[in-house]
Design an enzyme around this catalytic site. Structure first.
Site, PDB file in Angstrom:
ATOM      1  CB  CYS A   1      -0.901  -0.027   1.207  1.00  0.00           C
ATOM      2  SG  CYS A   1      -2.271   1.273   1.100  1.00  0.00           S
TER       3      CYS A   1
ATOM      4  CG  ASP B   1      -5.351   2.235   8.164  1.00  0.00           C
ATOM      5  OD1 ASP B   1      -4.529   1.598   7.378  1.00  0.00           O
ATOM      6  OD2 ASP B   1      -5.876   3.292   7.842  1.00  0.00           O
TER       7      ASP B   1
HETATM    8  C1  RUB Z   1      -3.694   3.093   3.647  1.00  0.00           C
HETATM    9  C2  RUB Z   1      -3.054   2.162   4.451  1.00  0.00           C
HETATM   10  C3  RUB Z   1      -1.693   2.716   4.966  1.00  0.00           C
HETATM   11  C4  RUB Z   1      -2.040   3.063   6.447  1.00  0.00           C
HETATM   12  C5  RUB Z   1      -0.802   3.785   7.221  1.00  0.00           C
HETATM   13  O1  RUB Z   1      -5.077   2.776   3.321  1.00  0.00           O
HETATM   14  O2  RUB Z   1      -3.422   1.258   4.801  1.00  0.00           O
HETATM   15  O3  RUB Z   1      -0.778   1.556   5.110  1.00  0.00           O
HETATM   16  O4  RUB Z   1      -3.171   4.051   6.522  1.00  0.00           O
HETATM   17  O5  RUB Z   1      -0.688   5.169   6.431  1.00  0.00           O
HETATM   18  P1  RUB Z   1      -5.948   3.897   2.477  1.00  0.00           P
HETATM   19  P2  RUB Z   1       0.333   6.440   7.083  1.00  0.00           P
HETATM   20  O6  RUB Z   1      -5.281   3.973   1.262  1.00  0.00           O
HETATM   21  O7  RUB Z   1      -7.507   2.930   2.207  1.00  0.00           O
HETATM   22  O8  RUB Z   1      -6.349   5.108   3.254  1.00  0.00           O
HETATM   23  O9  RUB Z   1       1.752   5.698   7.243  1.00  0.00           O
HETATM   24  O10 RUB Z   1       0.339   7.293   5.837  1.00  0.00           O
HETATM   25  O11 RUB Z   1      -0.454   6.732   8.199  1.00  0.00           O
END
Ligand code: RUB
Length: 308
Positions: free
Chosen positions: A125, A194
């Site tokens: 992701c 998340d």
């Molecule tokens: C994003 C996702 C990321 C986490 C952490 O999912 O799963 O790995 O949110 O991100 P989506 P960060 O694209 O559905 O929001 O480290 O940038 O907080």
């Protein structure tokens, strides 16, 4: 921009990623408070609380959103005038954003110690926390390469490939189902989060738990990079993390399959603590089993016992 507008942008994923969602929600509440220049404290309070409700309803899984919003409301019940309330909300929102940016820098610095010269790292992701770690290691002069999963159906892997390329880090994109095939040649997995539950389970983009399973089988360390505001005080009360399900049209286009075909589109999953080597936070690199202590120490007093 009003809280309703920001909530809409979060729902439609124009604003995405757990930390960014939280920061934008905090700033939206500040804007909401400042957009009312009157002196009626109750009117101001109810406007900001309406904004809060819209923001909290925008995406259900990332606890960062809830923690960020809670932070903004800290001590607001003590305000006796509209000005005091407005100032408190603004000050809290700015402090949250500042803390979150500082946390990212510290996570980068600590997590970079996990990357060695010549490593092959896989990420899933698009996590700014995981990217901060890779960016810091690269800046220290370590040379390594990254495999980025496509991350169906939204293809956040394209964002990751662009982010890493901008930093000069060599990156290879793979489709999600190629993870096990490449795992035997990898040295480290770095993902974001998340939500982290009190038992140490990590909720992240769908497919993360499959990546963890493949890493476990191949004995590749699976490391999570997450600010402490991704830890969930609500799980201490036994609350289960709600896994967001999104529209079928994100998976198949209209008319592509007969109408009787059901499409199931969960967008996050839970990786159990036994597959997690460590979690890099701004207060140190911890085992997943320390999640309970992090919640009590970092979030407990502010978020549990003194809830506004
Ligand atoms: C994003 C996702 C990321 C986490 C952490 O999912 O799963 O790995 O949110 O991100 P989506 P960060 O694209 O559905 O929001 O480290 O940038 O907080």
């Amino acid at each position: 921009m009003s809280a309703d507008d920001v909530a809409e942008r979060i729902s439609s994923m124009e604003i995405r990623g757990a930390a960014e969602i939280a920061r934008q929600a905090a700033l939206a509440l500040k804007e909401e408070a400042r957009s009312y220049s009157g002196s009626d404290l109750e009117e101001l309070r109810s406007r900001v609380e309406r904004g809060r409700d819209a923001l909290l309803a925008s995406r259900p899984t990332a606890i960062s959103l809830w923690n960020g919003v809670q932070y903004v409301f800290k001590d607001t019940s003590k305000a006796v005038t509209a000005d005091e309330y407005r100032d408190k909300v603004s000050e809290n929102a700015d402090r949250f954003v500042k803390r979150s940016k500082n946390a990212l820098r510290t996570i980068g610095r600590l997590g970079a110690n996990r990357i060695r010269d010549g490593d092959r790292v896989l990420t899933h992701c698009n996590s700014k926390a995981a990217i901060a770690v890779m960016a810091a290691a690269w800046e220290q002069g370590k040379r390594f390469e990254v495999f980025a999963t496509e991350s169906r159906p939204w293809r956040q892997g394209v964002l990751t490939a662009n982010d890493l390329s901008e930093l000069g880090i060599p990156v290879t994109m793979i489709i999600d189902s190629a993870v096990r095939y490449v795992m035997k040649d990898l040295d480290l997995v770095l993902v974001g989060a998340d939500t982290i539950a009190s038992n140490g389970a990590v909720i992240n983009k769908i497919g993360t738990s499959q990546v963890a399973l493949a890493a476990h089988e191949a004995r590749v360390p699976f490391t999570v990079c997450a600010e402490t505001f991704k830890f969930s005080p609500r799980t201490i009360y036994g609350e289960l993390v709600k896994i967001e399900e999104r529209d079928a049209t994100e998976v198949v286009k209209e008319g592509e399959v007969p109408p009787q075909v059901k499409v199931f589109n969960p967008v996050f999953d839970a990786t159990p603590p036994e597959y997690i080597d460590s979690i890099v936070t701004e207060i140190g690199v911890i085992p997943p089993y320390a999640a309970y202590q992090v919640i009590i120490k970092e979030l407990g007093q502010e978020f549990i016992f003194n809830e506004d």
